[in-house]
Design a protein around this motif. Structure first.
Motif, mmCIF file in Angstrom:
data_model
loop_
_atom_site.group_PDB
_atom_site.id
_atom_site.type_symbol
_atom_site.label_atom_id
_atom_site.label_comp_id
_atom_site.label_asym_id
_atom_site.label_seq_id
_atom_site.Cartn_x
_atom_site.Cartn_y
_atom_site.Cartn_z
ATOM 1 N N GLU A 40 3.186 15.317 8.057
ATOM 2 C CA GLU A 40 3.015 14.885 6.671
ATOM 3 C C GLU A 40 3.067 16.106 5.770
ATOM 4 O O GLU A 40 2.358 17.085 5.993
ATOM 5 C CB GLU A 40 1.679 14.156 6.514
ATOM 6 N N VAL A 128 9.417 6.990 10.581
ATOM 7 C CA VAL A 128 8.515 7.086 9.436
ATOM 8 C C VAL A 128 7.588 5.878 9.423
ATOM 9 O O VAL A 128 8.046 4.743 9.543
ATOM 10 C CB VAL A 128 9.314 7.154 8.114
ATOM 11 N N GLU A 129 6.303 6.153 9.288
ATOM 12 C CA GLU A 129 5.325 5.098 9.008
ATOM 13 C C GLU A 129 5.019 5.195 7.522
ATOM 14 O O GLU A 129 4.526 6.223 7.050
ATOM 15 C CB GLU A 129 4.025 5.312 9.790
ATOM 16 N N LYS A 130 5.342 4.128 6.808
ATOM 17 C CA LYS A 130 5.089 4.121 5.369
ATOM 18 C C LYS A 130 4.457 2.789 4.996
ATOM 19 O O LYS A 130 5.044 1.733 5.222
ATOM 20 C CB LYS A 130 6.386 4.331 4.592
ATOM 21 N N GLU A 132 2.731 1.684 1.542
ATOM 22 C CA GLU A 132 2.421 2.136 0.185
ATOM 23 C C GLU A 132 0.988 1.808 -0.236
ATOM 24 O O GLU A 132 0.303 2.657 -0.806
ATOM 25 C CB GLU A 132 3.429 1.562 -0.804
ATOM 26 N N ASN A 135 -1.308 4.312 1.008
ATOM 27 C CA ASN A 135 -0.899 5.691 0.767
ATOM 28 C C ASN A 135 -0.561 6.419 2.073
ATOM 29 O O ASN A 135 -0.843 7.601 2.226
ATOM 30 C CB ASN A 135 -1.953 6.458 -0.042
ATOM 31 N N ASP A 137 2.360 7.742 4.455
ATOM 32 C CA ASP A 137 3.772 8.111 4.451
ATOM 33 C C ASP A 137 3.934 9.376 5.282
ATOM 34 O O ASP A 137 3.728 10.479 4.790
ATOM 35 C CB ASP A 137 4.263 8.339 3.018
ATOM 36 N N HIS A 138 4.223 9.193 6.562
ATOM 37 C CA HIS A 138 4.378 10.340 7.442
ATOM 38 C C HIS A 138 5.370 10.023 8.566
ATOM 39 O O HIS A 138 5.673 8.872 8.841
ATOM 40 C CB HIS A 138 3.034 10.785 8.018
#
Length: 149
Positions: A40, A128-130, A132, A135, A137-138
């Motif tokens: 991240e 990617v794990e996102k 929103e 929060n 996002d990595h």
């Protein structure tokens, strides 16, 4: 005699060619997590906890993962059980999870795309794990070893 063997060999090839193409099954099975890294904002950190055990079970259409603390029952309150799963697709080496179920409902309904590679009995997935609303996002890199049955 040679003629008979040639006919048998040709028949074998013809029958093999008529077989219905199958979805790649190399990912199907039970896998145990042996390494996990999160990246991240350019910072890499191991997220693998040797005090926990996680397996991922994949069949032809669905995946599920189970994660719990290793040790005595009295230790489990400090490290709760978690699980999740849903449908997945595999297109070449692009593995996409559609998370339909998870212990933390805020993760449900999200889709995560990974690139997968196999090295002998090891599955390596990176993506990617996102999420929103959380929060999150990595990039994650996970290594699993196939559980022999």
């Amino acid at each position: 005699m040679i003629y008979k063997n040639t006919r048998l060999l040709i028949l074998t090839f013809v029958l093999a060619g008529c077989a219905k193409p199958e979805k790649p099954t190399s990912i199907v099975g039970t896998w145990e997590l042996v390494s996990a890294t999160s990246i991240e904002k350019g910072k890499s950190e191991s997220t693998f906890d040797p005090k926990r055990k996680m397996i991922k079970i994949i069949n032809d259409t669905h995946f599920a993962f189970l994660n719990h603390a290793i040790g005595a029952a009295s230790d489990s309150a400090a490290a709760p059980f978690s699980a999740g799963g849903g449908k997945y697709t595999l297109d070449g080496n692009v593995y996409t999870e559609h998370l339909d179920y998870f212990t933390d409902k805020q993760w449900e309904g999200n889709t995560f795309e990974f690139t997968v590679h196999f090295l002998n009995d090891t599955l390596i997935q990176r993506g990617v794990e996102k999420v929103e609303k959380l929060n999150v996002d990595h990039v994650i890199i996970e290594k699993y070893i196939r559980v022999n049955q």
